[in-house]
Scaffold this motif. Sequence first.
Motif, short mmCIF file in Angstrom:
data_model
loop_
_atom_site.label_atom_id
_atom_site.label_comp_id
_atom_site.label_asym_id
_atom_site.label_seq_id
_atom_site.Cartn_x
_atom_site.Cartn_y
_atom_site.Cartn_z
N GLY A 87 0.69 -1.13 -0.18
CA GLY A 87 0.02 0.04 -0.04
C GLY A 87 1.03 1.33 0.15
N LEU A 88 2.02 1.19 0.73
CA LEU A 88 2.70 2.32 0.70
C LEU A 88 3.50 2.66 -0.70
CD1 LEU A 88 4.39 1.58 4.17
CD2 LEU A 88 3.25 3.92 3.71
N LYS A 89 3.75 1.46 -1.11
CA LYS A 89 4.45 1.97 -2.47
C LYS A 89 3.59 2.33 -3.58
CE LYS A 89 8.15 -1.72 -2.48
NZ LYS A 89 8.47 -2.97 -2.57
N ASN A 90 2.23 2.06 -3.31
CA ASN A 90 1.33 2.69 -4.33
C ASN A 90 0.96 4.17 -4.14
OD1 ASN A 90 1.10 0.36 -5.64
ND2 ASN A 90 -0.73 -0.28 -4.65
N LEU A 91 1.23 4.69 -3.01
CA LEU A 91 0.89 6.09 -2.57
C LEU A 91 1.36 7.13 -3.46
CD1 LEU A 91 0.92 6.02 1.21
CD2 LEU A 91 -1.19 5.97 -0.17
N PRO A 92 2.46 7.08 -3.88
CA PRO A 92 2.67 8.18 -4.81
C PRO A 92 2.11 8.32 -5.99
CG PRO A 92 4.96 7.15 -4.01
CD PRO A 92 3.75 6.37 -3.48
N ASN A 118 -4.97 0.82 1.99
CA ASN A 118 -5.14 0.34 3.33
C ASN A 118 -5.70 1.32 4.20
OD1 ASN A 118 -3.79 -0.28 5.81
ND2 ASN A 118 -3.54 -2.19 5.04
N LYS A 119 -6.35 0.70 5.03
CA LYS A 119 -7.25 1.76 6.20
C LYS A 119 -6.19 2.64 6.93
CE LYS A 119 -8.01 -1.48 9.60
NZ LYS A 119 -8.81 -2.20 10.65
N TYR A 120 -4.93 2.06 7.09
CA TYR A 120 -4.01 2.78 7.94
C TYR A 120 -3.44 3.84 7.28
CZ TYR A 120 -4.84 -1.02 11.23
OH TYR A 120 -5.20 -1.94 12.11
N LEU A 121 -3.62 3.84 5.87
CA LEU A 121 -2.87 4.85 5.19
C LEU A 121 -3.79 5.79 4.57
CD1 LEU A 121 -0.63 2.14 3.04
CD2 LEU A 121 -0.21 3.35 5.08
N THR A 122 -4.89 5.77 4.70
CA THR A 122 -6.10 6.87 4.17
C THR A 122 -5.57 8.21 4.21
OG1 THR A 122 -7.28 6.71 5.84
CG2 THR A 122 -7.84 5.33 3.88
#
Length: 366
Positions: free
Chosen positions: A194-199, A326-330
């Motif tokens: 999920g982190l990798k997809n954020l940018p 992911n819910k933690y990354l919203t």
Amino acid sequence: ERGGYEHFMIKEIYEQPKAIRETMTGRLAKDDSGVIFDELNWTKEYVASIRKVAIVACGTAYHAGMVGKYLIEKLTRIPVEVDVASEFRYRSPLVDEHTLTVIISQSGETLDTLAGLKEAKKQGSRVLAVTNVVGSSIAREADHVIYTWAGPEIAVASTKAYTTQLIVMALLSVYMGGLKGTIPPETSKELCHGLKNLPAQAHELLEDVEAIKTFAEQYGFNEDVFFIGRSLDYAVALEGSLKLKEISYIHAEAYSAGELKHGTLALIIEGIPVIALATQLDVYEKMLSNIKEVKARDAVVIGIGFKGDTEIDKYVDHTIFIPATNKYLTPILSVIPLQLLAYYAAVTRGCDVDKPRNLAKSVTVE
Ligand code: F6R
């Protein structure tokens, strides 16, 4: 130096995909199995010995700390307290050698935050600084430093520093949870992925801002705005409200949606804009009831929901959709429309966006 942008703030908003990518660089295991912090190199034994985490910061950095509390508690099961530094430093905080104090500061020079750091150290706590400025006072005084690699932030209103602080909070929780054994490997993998997809997702959000511009123009002259949310959305609501206040001078209040009935609902009358965040699916139904409550008082509701959420659309006046994560990354995605809303509201009102009245970029006095 503004690279074709009208203000530093909007330039920095657009720099977020790059800033969050750089803050993750080298910190995610290649196979997504977990987080690497060479600068910490903590052992399982050390993390197991932490009985409490105390997060100390001011303003926007404090809001990042609120997200941090939620993530660290969920993923490590260690209790976390968050304080604004000007309160922490004067309240004889209960920290000791079993406490990890996390100091968050973009500039690394905020006086109260630095004083909070010194107080924690005096009580015997180990101190981890999360800062954007290499060699800053806070970086120098701390036992450990994690840098956010946002690049220089010039606009008074913090944007890319906040989102990179959120990245560090997420990385730190996964890192500590991994060492503590409180995160199942699949969750760790999911979060890294999920982190990798954020940018790319942040970039996608920044591609289409017309709707937000229109809302800002439409509601920019309203004198009161409310932000509501639950769970992580509440922390983001606080940040959205601060952004709007500081640069557009619109009175804004953030409320945890469940608290509305305990007072604030009295202020919700016809035509009042309410920004309702509804990204936290474990409290989604509760949030929808709160949306219905404000709608019943004829508020104008702008919802923030996940792309593909057809339910929320039924109850709000407009919806801003964010990509699924992911819910933690919203928070890292949901704050972006709020930053843009504040920016365009300030522009609509003819405010000095980069240098709001009475405020300084770095608060080195009490
Ligand atoms: C708001 C803002 C301030 C800072 C606060 C802490 O947009 O920028 O609230 O977040 O003054 O500053 P740092 O992070 O430099 O300690």
